[in-house]
Enzyme design. Structure first.
Site: not given
Ligand code: KIV
Length: 279
Positions: A55-56, A98, A128, A130, A197
């Site tokens: 989600d980055s 994510d 994924k 969090e 992280e």
């Molecule tokens: O969203 C992302 O890029 C991440 C990584 C930094 C692990 O969760």
């Protein structure tokens, strides 16, 4: 003989089972983020084990300040492109998507429905999310439905407004204790791996030894079972962002800027296109 085994491992599709076996054999897992077809194709061709549609994308692709604004539909759009990119190369890499902010926090039903959309509408291999104890019910529900889950502990960017900064997490004993316990809970709930992280390297190493599923570190030292970086950071596409844990393997900001300047100059001077570039 061992060379034959090695080359077989390199062409075998990466699955949840394979990453656990890699941990058992002491082989490090290489993960990078990817958000589009072309990059995903390059990552898979170059041998990356896992492509994370992070989600980055909200920050590095869409230009938002945080990961919070990205929607489930936008994550689906990016993940579809990545799936097509990996398939068009060797198809070996595992693709993890994510779950965006507020797509799994409301209830375990909601989490399962949204994880199901990500899998069904994109063709990715896992999701994924969090957090630790607060999301364990959702993790169990998703895993029970047959969807592999990667956890994410330590600095969890979706909670940035709760933390108030992007500083190293779990330096204090209480938070470190919580993280140890959360890692155990995620493993028990059926997660197949956990991103750690920005936490102290000693803690990351201890957690990696204590659980049987692989840990993938970002700013968590070399004791993790694998590493992940945001692809834009490691390629040097944004040199203004330079936390200690990012190693730059290229300076694409410079390369792209030089190329574009040369193109602009060539167009302006009439040097592009030339006769062989015309019909
Ligand atoms: O969203 C992302 O890029 C991440 C990584 C930094 C692990 O969760």
């Amino acid at each position: 003989m061992s060379t034959q085994t090695d080359s077989k491992q390199l062409t075998r599709q990466v699955t949840t089972r394979l990453v656990v076996e890699m941990k058992q054999r002491g082989e490090k897992i290489a993960m990078l983020t990817g958000y589009d077809f072309t990059t995903a194709r390059l990552l898979d061709s170059a041998g990356v084990d896992i492509v994370l549609v992070g989600d980055s994308a909200s920050n590095v692709f869409a230009g938002n300040d945080t990961t919070l604004p990205i929607t489930l539909d936008e994550m689906i759009y990016h993940t579809r492109a990545v799936v097509r990119g990996v398939k068009s190369a060797t198809g070996r890499a595992m693709i993890v998507a994510d779950m965006p902010f507020m797509s799994y926090q409301l209830s375990s039903e909601d989490a399962l429905k949204n994880a199901g959309r990500l899998m069904k509408e994109t063709g990715c291999h896992a999701v994924k999310l969090e957090g630790g104890r607060a999301v364990i019910g959702s993790v169990k529900r998703i895993v029970d439905a047959g969807i592999p889950v990667m956890g994410h502990l330590g600095l969890t960017p979706q909670s940035i407004y709760k933390f108030g900064s992007y500083k190293v997490r779990a330096k204090e004993q209480r938070e470190a204790e919580e993280l140890r316990s959360d890692a155990g809970l995620l493993e028990e709930a059926g997660a197949f791996s956990i991103v750690l992280e920005k936490i102290p390297k000693a803690l990351a190493e201890e957690v990696s030894r204590a659980i049987s599923i692989p840990t993938i570190g970002i700013g968590a030292g070399a004791g993790c079972d694998g590493q992940v970086l945001v692809v834009n950071d490691m390629l040097g596409l944004n040199n203004e962002f330079s936390p200690r844990f990012v190693r730059r393997y290229a300076n694409l900001e410079q390369t792209i800027s030089d190329a574009v300047k040369t193109y602009v100059a060539d167009v302006r001077s009439g040097m592009f296109p030339n006769a062989s570039e015309s019909y």
